[in-house]
Design a protein around this motif. Structure first.
Motif, PDB file in Angstrom:
ATOM      1  N   LEU A 171       1.283   4.167  -0.449  1.00 10.51           N
ATOM      2  CA  LEU A 171       0.371   5.054  -1.179  1.00 10.51           C
ATOM      3  C   LEU A 171      -1.042   4.468  -1.218  1.00 10.51           C
ATOM      4  O   LEU A 171      -2.028   5.185  -1.003  1.00 10.51           O
ATOM      5  CB  LEU A 171       0.887   5.269  -2.604  1.00 10.51           C
ATOM      6  CG  LEU A 171       0.082   6.246  -3.463  1.00 10.51           C
ATOM      7  CD1 LEU A 171       0.143   7.660  -2.890  1.00 10.51           C
ATOM      8  CD2 LEU A 171       0.582   6.246  -4.912  1.00 10.51           C
ATOM      9  N   MET A 172      -1.168   3.184  -1.471  1.00  6.71           N
ATOM     10  CA  MET A 172      -2.473   2.526  -1.503  1.00  6.71           C
ATOM     11  C   MET A 172      -3.144   2.548  -0.132  1.00  6.71           C
ATOM     12  O   MET A 172      -4.354   2.810  -0.013  1.00  6.71           O
ATOM     13  CB  MET A 172      -2.325   1.083  -1.983  1.00  6.71           C
ATOM     14  CG  MET A 172      -1.839   0.935  -3.414  1.00  6.71           C
ATOM     15  SD  MET A 172      -3.024   1.619  -4.605  1.00  6.71           S
ATOM     16  CE  MET A 172      -2.205   1.202  -6.154  1.00  6.71           C
ATOM     17  N   ILE A 173      -2.388   2.301   0.908  1.00  4.47           N
ATOM     18  CA  ILE A 173      -2.948   2.267   2.265  1.00  4.47           C
ATOM     19  C   ILE A 173      -3.427   3.652   2.689  1.00  4.47           C
ATOM     20  O   ILE A 173      -4.527   3.814   3.226  1.00  4.47           O
ATOM     21  CB  ILE A 173      -1.897   1.722   3.265  1.00  4.47           C
ATOM     22  CG1 ILE A 173      -1.606   0.239   2.972  1.00  4.47           C
ATOM     23  CG2 ILE A 173      -2.385   1.899   4.704  1.00  4.47           C
ATOM     24  CD1 ILE A 173      -0.401  -0.312   3.723  1.00  4.47           C
ATOM     25  N   ILE A 174      -2.604   4.662   2.444  1.00  7.59           N
ATOM     26  CA  ILE A 174      -2.946   6.038   2.845  1.00  7.59           C
ATOM     27  C   ILE A 174      -4.205   6.513   2.121  1.00  7.59           C
ATOM     28  O   ILE A 174      -5.143   7.043   2.740  1.00  7.59           O
ATOM     29  CB  ILE A 174      -1.774   6.999   2.573  1.00  7.59           C
ATOM     30  CG1 ILE A 174      -0.598   6.674   3.507  1.00  7.59           C
ATOM     31  CG2 ILE A 174      -2.201   8.450   2.749  1.00  7.59           C
ATOM     32  CD1 ILE A 174       0.698   7.364   3.122  1.00  7.59           C
ATOM     33  N   THR A 175      -4.253   6.325   0.805  1.00  3.78           N
ATOM     34  CA  THR A 175      -5.429   6.767   0.040  1.00  3.78           C
ATOM     35  C   THR A 175      -6.671   5.951   0.410  1.00  3.78           C
ATOM     36  O   THR A 175      -7.780   6.480   0.429  1.00  3.78           O
ATOM     37  CB  THR A 175      -5.161   6.667  -1.470  1.00  3.78           C
ATOM     38  OG1 THR A 175      -4.711   5.346  -1.797  1.00  3.78           O
ATOM     39  CG2 THR A 175      -4.118   7.682  -1.908  1.00  3.78           C
TER      40      THR A 175
END
Length: 522
Positions: A223-227
């Motif tokens: 989630l952190m990487i995608i955002t």
């Protein structure tokens, strides 16, 4: 007003013209608004159709980017709340108090860097400065995925808070540059309601991340990487396409720039001035309305601690991880609908900002009441009660655009924006600590505090309206003030000769107190 006060605003030589029977001032270029070079010597009325065409062109080129960025920045802030049900607390061995600190440190960093950020927004090109902050933000967000303890997350949250200080402040400046007062109310509402869109999208992203099965990267890290990657792409788009002001907007011709500037003449706030004026900062600090708006901002954002608590609270109602992730999308839908309807009403009904804000706080109080008194077994009722507490977000949105439209003088606007956003940080930073383990599961104490804050905000918006309305009536009774009716600057004429041209009062970078023709919108 005496002669020394006049010189504070437009420094330069003063010559008496007996046959005109008044005083003429020659102003330095850095003392007037940057739009003066486009606005001076052009008293012709603009064609309403042309003005509308230019506004549409402005909307097409800047509003989508503003909406996308506000969606992205709020989505990035709420990744902490979404990650709470994706395993970030367990993976980083976070206690409840440490998790609360991650919410608080973001806003403490925001608070510390807010004034430097606003000074930078005045000194440097607004669009480019925001782009740099978005880029740093994206790197820090991706770095969350590399953290394995509280200390690492603490550091990256500090960086996020430091960067976000430029976004809302920058958007308020840009909105006042390009739009009239009524248009600002709508446009601020449009980009702020993207917070609701962000809640919906982060809900689906979290739902998707929950189903990513990899051994080395956990769902919260995905989630952190995608955002973070989405934010990085946004920073590039902003650098390339977002203008710094109407005077250098790449998509406007010189004639369209003149129309864009003349359109906002009625605001009597000008576009911008890169010269910091200490006397305007002092005036902002001594202006009662500055502190009324600041108090409203602080109290209204104590309930904003729900951003990182909503999904945890919904899980406590008895919903599982999958249900909670999808139910979080409804919070976003409520925010979108209420902000859109609220700003539309405020824009269509003259001088109704305080009334609309007051009315929209009523469902919040109802929601707080129901959450405190409904049976704990009624999880559907409790869920709907929590959704009701999102309706009052409209009040804060209206206060942002309201403050911008009742403050003139670029340095004064920068200062008042800083104070209001610092108050916003204080409310957000203090609030997470009321969510203590000992208050669970009903959380009566934090919900009662939230109810008190909402009630206080309702009283404050009506107080602000009373103060501004009283000042308007006072000015209506005053004789016309001709202090700034004849101010001139020198510019190069079409034949290469220096010529002296008159600058209209609206583009002298006067404050709302100096310009007695200024009237406060209500």
């Amino acid at each position: 007003m005496d002669m020394s006060e006049k010189r504070d605003v437009v420094e330069g030589s003063v010559e008496h013209e007996e046959r005109m029977h008044h005083i003429k001032f020659s102003a330095k270029l850095n003392e007037v608004d940057t739009a003066a070079k486009f606005a001076v010597g052009d008293g012709a009325e603009i064609d309403p159709k042309e003005a509308l065409r230019v506004r549409r062109k402005i909307d097409i080129h800047i509003l989508p980017l503003m909406c996308i960025l506000y969606w992205v920045q709020f989505m990035d802030k709420t990744t902490l709340g979404s990650s709470a049900i994706l395993g970030i607390r367990e993976a980083n061995h976070l206690t409840n108090n440490q998790y609360n600190w991650l919410g608080t440190i973001f806003y403490l960093s925001y608070l510390v860097f807010e004034y430097p950020q606003n000074l930078a927004l005045q000194r440097f090109p607004v669009g480019k400065w925001m782009s740099l902050n978005i880029f740093v933000w994206s790197v820090a967000l991706c770095t969350h995925a590399a953290c394995h303890n509280f200390a690492g997350l603490f550091i990256v949250r500090i960086i996020l808070g430091m960067c976000e200080g430029s976004i809302t402040a920058g958007f308020l400046i840009v909105s006042s540059m390009f739009y009239t007062r009524t248009e600002q109310t709508l446009r601020v509402g449009y980009w702020f309601l993207m917070n609701g869109t962000a809640q919906i999208i982060i809900g689906f992203l979290a739902f998707g991340a929950l189903h990513i099965k990899t051994t080395s990267v956990q769902p919260w890290q995905w989630l952190m990487i995608i955002t973070g990657l989405i934010t990085f792409a946004t920073s590039i788009a902003f650098w390339v396409f977002f203008p710094d002001s109407p005077t250098n907007a790449w998509f406007l011709s010189d004639q369209e720039k003149r129309i864009a500037i003349q359109r906002i003449k009625k605001n009597q706030t000008g576009v911008e001035n890169k010269h910091f004026k200490k006397e305007q900062m002092v005036e902002a600090l001594l202006d009662p309305k500055t502190w009324l708006f600041a108090l409203f901002s602080a109290l209204d954002n104590v309930p904003n601690s729900l951003t990182n608590q909503r999904l945890i609270i919904e899980m406590s109602f008895g919903f599982n991880n999958l249900q909670t992730t999808l139910l979080g999308c409804v919070d976003g839908l409520v925010e979108i609908v209420t902000i859109w309807t609220g700003v539309t009403l405020a824009a269509r009904i003259p001088n109704s900002r305080a009334y609309v804000a007051f009315i929209y706080f009523i469902p919040n109080l109802l929601g707080v009441f129901l959450i405190n008194f409904l049976p704990w077994s009624d999880k559907v009722g409790l869920l709907f009660a929590q959704w009701l507490t999102g309706v009052g977000t409209t009040g804060f949105v209206l206060s942002l655009s309201w403050l911008s439209t009742v403050t003139a003088g670029h340095t004064k606007r920068i200062t008042t924006n800083t104070i209001m956003l610092c108050a916003y940080c204080i409310g957000n930073a203090a609030a997470p600590f009321m969510w203590q383990e000992k208050y669970k599961p009903r959380n009566h104490v934090p919900w009662i505090i939230i109810g008190i804050c909402y009630t206080s905000c309702m009283a404050l918006v009506m107080t602000i309206r009373f103060v501004l309305n009283r000042e308007n009536k006072k000015r209506d009774m005053e004789p016309h003030d001709d202090t700034y009716d004849d101010v001139y600057i020198e510019r190069m004429g079409p034949e290469g000769k220096t010529e002296e041209v008159k600058v209209e009062k609206e583009f002298l970078d006067l404050t709302d107190r100096q310009n007695r023709d200024f009237r406060y919108v209500l």
